[in-house]
Design an enzyme around this catalytic site. Structure first.
Site, short mmCIF file in Angstrom:
data_model
loop_
_atom_site.label_atom_id
_atom_site.label_comp_id
_atom_site.label_asym_id
_atom_site.label_seq_id
_atom_site.Cartn_x
_atom_site.Cartn_y
_atom_site.Cartn_z
N ARG A 115 0.00 8.63 1.46
CA ARG A 115 -1.38 9.10 1.45
C ARG A 115 -1.45 10.80 1.41
O ARG A 115 -2.06 10.91 0.16
CB ARG A 115 -2.32 8.13 2.29
CG ARG A 115 -3.57 8.19 2.03
CD ARG A 115 -4.25 7.23 3.14
NE ARG A 115 -4.47 6.05 2.86
CZ ARG A 115 -4.78 5.17 3.57
NH1 ARG A 115 -4.80 5.83 5.10
NH2 ARG A 115 -4.53 3.28 3.38
N HIS B 161 -10.54 10.32 6.53
CA HIS B 161 -10.68 8.75 6.71
C HIS B 161 -10.24 8.18 8.02
O HIS B 161 -10.59 7.40 8.40
CB HIS B 161 -9.43 8.42 5.27
CG HIS B 161 -9.05 6.37 5.50
ND1 HIS B 161 -10.44 5.76 5.91
CD2 HIS B 161 -8.31 5.63 5.60
CE1 HIS B 161 -10.08 4.56 5.42
NE2 HIS B 161 -8.82 4.65 6.04
N ARG C 103 -1.13 9.19 9.00
CA ARG C 103 -0.62 7.96 9.29
C ARG C 103 0.19 7.05 8.13
O ARG C 103 -0.70 6.77 6.79
CB ARG C 103 -2.12 7.01 10.02
CG ARG C 103 -2.02 5.58 10.29
CD ARG C 103 -3.04 5.10 10.72
NE ARG C 103 -4.72 5.59 9.37
CZ ARG C 103 -4.61 4.52 8.27
NH1 ARG C 103 -4.50 3.49 8.45
NH2 ARG C 103 -5.62 4.80 7.60
N GLU D 275 0.81 -1.23 0.03
CA GLU D 275 -0.09 -0.10 0.27
C GLU D 275 1.17 1.50 -0.32
O GLU D 275 2.39 0.89 -0.16
CB GLU D 275 -0.89 -0.32 1.10
CG GLU D 275 -1.78 -0.85 1.12
CD GLU D 275 -2.82 -0.83 2.29
OE1 GLU D 275 -3.51 -0.26 3.43
OE2 GLU D 275 -3.65 -1.94 2.19
N HIS E 46 -8.72 10.02 2.57
CA HIS E 46 -8.21 8.89 1.95
C HIS E 46 -8.22 9.59 0.33
O HIS E 46 -9.83 9.54 0.33
CB HIS E 46 -8.73 6.97 2.36
CG HIS E 46 -8.49 6.00 1.78
ND1 HIS E 46 -8.23 6.08 0.19
CD2 HIS E 46 -7.72 5.23 1.72
CE1 HIS E 46 -7.97 4.75 0.68
NE2 HIS E 46 -7.17 4.15 1.40
C1 SIN Z 1 -7.27 0.99 2.95
O1 SIN Z 1 -7.00 -0.05 2.47
O2 SIN Z 1 -6.94 1.53 1.69
C2 SIN Z 1 -7.21 1.30 3.74
C3 SIN Z 1 -6.56 1.17 5.23
C4 SIN Z 1 -5.32 1.94 5.82
O3 SIN Z 1 -6.45 2.87 6.35
O4 SIN Z 1 -4.74 1.78 6.68
#
Ligand code: SIN
Length: 570
Positions: free
Chosen positions: A303, A364, A399, A134, A254
């Site tokens: 993010r 988010h 985060r 991610e 997000h």
């Molecule tokens: C996501 O699956 O993109 C969210 C995961 C997260 O917020 O840590």
């Protein structure tokens, strides 16, 4: 510094009727996400009389909505040091390094204990845990379950364990205010239960230890990935009880939430970052991959950077969303790896197998929250906080993806040990009545004010903020204080919580005159390490006209010790 001089007083309680029933416990845990369930299981296993209080049903918290997974250095060649390095970069210079070290070193064993307790993660043909990527992670480090239903599986396993352990649970219960003893230590919590069972109406759990694991604050914005229960109840309760909060200005938006139209409100479907981790591309209205060249990790940048990249392109093209293109996955991969997202998109008439998915940022995750030490202790003795409601310092200004489930696990285990060391099982809770305030407290806001709060916050304190937009939001929030009180009840109490959290967040965001992590100030577009590589700590302090905001800055990225802690345990 004392904030907002001359502003209307802030609440010191939710003005609920006195409790009509009470039960006793050693520890009461408020909230039933990964953090609350894990604290409760650990306290009960330690022999502490544990009561869980949850606002809806036991499995209704934010955890079950988590898609991507849980990050930990579990893969070949990965180390806690590498996980730490990625966490610190994402946190934009503001993580508490000791807290991060705790998270990444204790994390892998905590995940293995979770697996041992029954959580089933996706594995390869050879039985190894499958790991994905991610944003902000330089390697595959995210364990997932059910493809994109990680939170639901973790929640299932922990709820079953809580039920098997016979932990007393009070559902449909909104925690109201903290009870204290004559020395100002925690003595329990009042709550309002909507039910017809043994407990009904306003009551109390008397306990020398209260753990707030109430999740996020996403519902202060119009559009969020958070469920309806995420109204910042724990943060507001802690503030009213005299605890400190920190880093509240850092709300993570997000980048890829399914765009459902300009007027969409409430919880919106998340399109997990893992979709990009598996190779989907962000493209603009012309089909151009606009994140290329903006960051070495491109679409998998941390993010905040991706959210800003999307917002900038939306402005340039004067559109309300961008697109996430995963058509090259093919139907089989969508169905196997992202079944939840596929269903959510199709239920809104969009087929990711054949068309790019419209996405835009939405609120988010609260990177800040109730300030704690590394054992979950807040500045009020006997009051602990865990999970998204807490600010351990792990997340800094932004985060790192999938660190939150891990934080919930690791710090929950520590709280159970701290409650024992702090004497919860051996100290009787003796709540004393709260003395009446010198001046009448501000009335409860009308439930209808909720949507107005959300609109004010989205307009003035959303992804992109400025001194002007924040000042307007502060004024509008203050003007919402009604002339006459609303009827006490769940809606009015939740709205009061949203109102308080919104006011504190806006005050902190006004104070931080720089751009860092997910706090993006148009009028201060640069990160200012010389002045701002430090945290903002906010609390409510007594004043002649009732509680007033008190804002101070730390000396560095490390938090000052929590003075309620015995020195040898810090
Ligand atoms: C996501 O699956 O993109 C969210 C995961 C997260 O917020 O840590």
């Amino acid at each position: 510094m004392t904030g907002s001089p001359g502003a209307p007083a802030l609440p010191c309680s939710l003005l609920a009727p006195p409790p009509s029933w009470a039960i006793d416990a050693d520890v009461v845990v408020v909230g039933s996400g990964v953090a609350g369930l894990t604290v409760a299981l650990n306290c009960a296993a330690d022999g502490q009389r544990t009561v869980m209080v949850t606002k809806a049903q036991l499995d209704d918290g934010s955890t079950r909505w988590a898609q991507g997974g849980i990050a930990a250095a579990l893969g070949d060649g990965d180390t806690p040091g590498q996980h730490s390095a990625d966490t610190l970069v994402a946190g934009a210079g503001l993580c508490d390094e000791e807290a991060v070290r705790t998270l990444v070193t204790e994390g892998p064993a905590a995940v293995r204990r979770l697996i041992a307790s029954g959580a089933r993660f996706d594995t390869s043909a050879t039985g190894e845990i499958e790991l994905t990527r991610e944003g902000g992670h330089h390697r595959r480090r995210i364990a997932h379950a059910g493809g994109d239903a990680t939170g639901a599986e973790i929640s299932r396993a922990l709820v079953e364990a809580v039920q098997a352990a016979g932990i007393e649970t009070i559902e449909n219960a909104l925690a109201l205010d903290l009870l204290k003893d004559a020395e100002g230590r925690t003595a329990g919590v009042t709550l309002h239960v909507m039910g017809e069972g043994q407990h009904d109406g306003v009551g109390a759990v008397h306990a020398p230890a209260v753990v707030l694991a109430t999740g996020g604050i996403g519902q202060i914005f119009s559009a969020t990935t958070n469920p309806a229960v995420s109204t910042g109840d724990g943060v507001a309760l802690a503030l009213r009880a005299g605890a400190e909060v920190s880093d509240l200005e850092f709300v993570q938006f997000h980048p890829t939430v399914l765009y459902l139209g300009a007027g969409a409100e409430g919880q919106q479907p998340l399109i997990s970052e893992a979709v990009r981790g598996e190779g989907a591309h962000l493209v603009d209205a012309d089909g151009v991959r606009f994140m290329t060249g903006q960051h070495e990790l491109g679409e998998l940048a941390p993010r905040d950077i991706v959210a800003k990249g999307i917002m900038r392109r939306m402005r340039e093209q004067n559109t309300a969303h961008m697109y996430l293109d995963g058509r090259h996955f093919g139907a089989a991969m969508w169905e196997h790896r992202f079944p939840t997202i596929l269903e959510a998109c199709r239920s809104h008439g969009i087929d990711p197998v054949t068309e790019p998915v419209p996405v835009s940022p939405a609120a988010h995750y609260a990177s800040g929250g109730i300030r704690t030490d590394l054992h979950g202790r807040t500045t009020v003795p006997g009051l602990y906080a865990c999970g998204e409601a807490a600010c351990t310092g792990v997340h800094g200004a932004n985060r790192l993806a999938s660190n939150s489930l891990l934080e919930g696990l690791v710090f929950a285990e520590r709280i159970a040990r701290a409650a024992r060391r702090d004497g919860a099982p051996s100290r009787a809770a003796r709540p004393v009545p709260v003395p009446p305030p010198a001046l009448p407290p501000p009335p409860l806001p009308a439930p209808e004010a909720r949507r107005e709060i959300q609109r004010i916050m989205t307009r003035g304190a959303g992804v992109l903020r400025s001194g002007e937009s924040l000042a307007r939001a502060a004024g509008e929030l203050e003007a919402l204080t009604p002339a006459k009180p609303a009827e006490p009840g769940t809606d009015a109490w939740e709205t009061a919580n949203l109102h308080l959290v919104a006011r504190v967040l806006v005050a902190a965001a006004r104070h931080r005159t720089e751009t860092r992590g997910c706090h993006w100030r148009e009028d201060h577009p640069e990160r200012d390490d010389a002045v701002w590589r430090r945290h903002l700590i906010v609390g409510l302090r007594p004043s002649g006209a009732g509680p007033a905001l008190d804002i101070r800055t730390t000396d560095s990225t490390a938090f000052p010790p929590i003075h309620a802690v015995a020195p040898e345990e810090t």
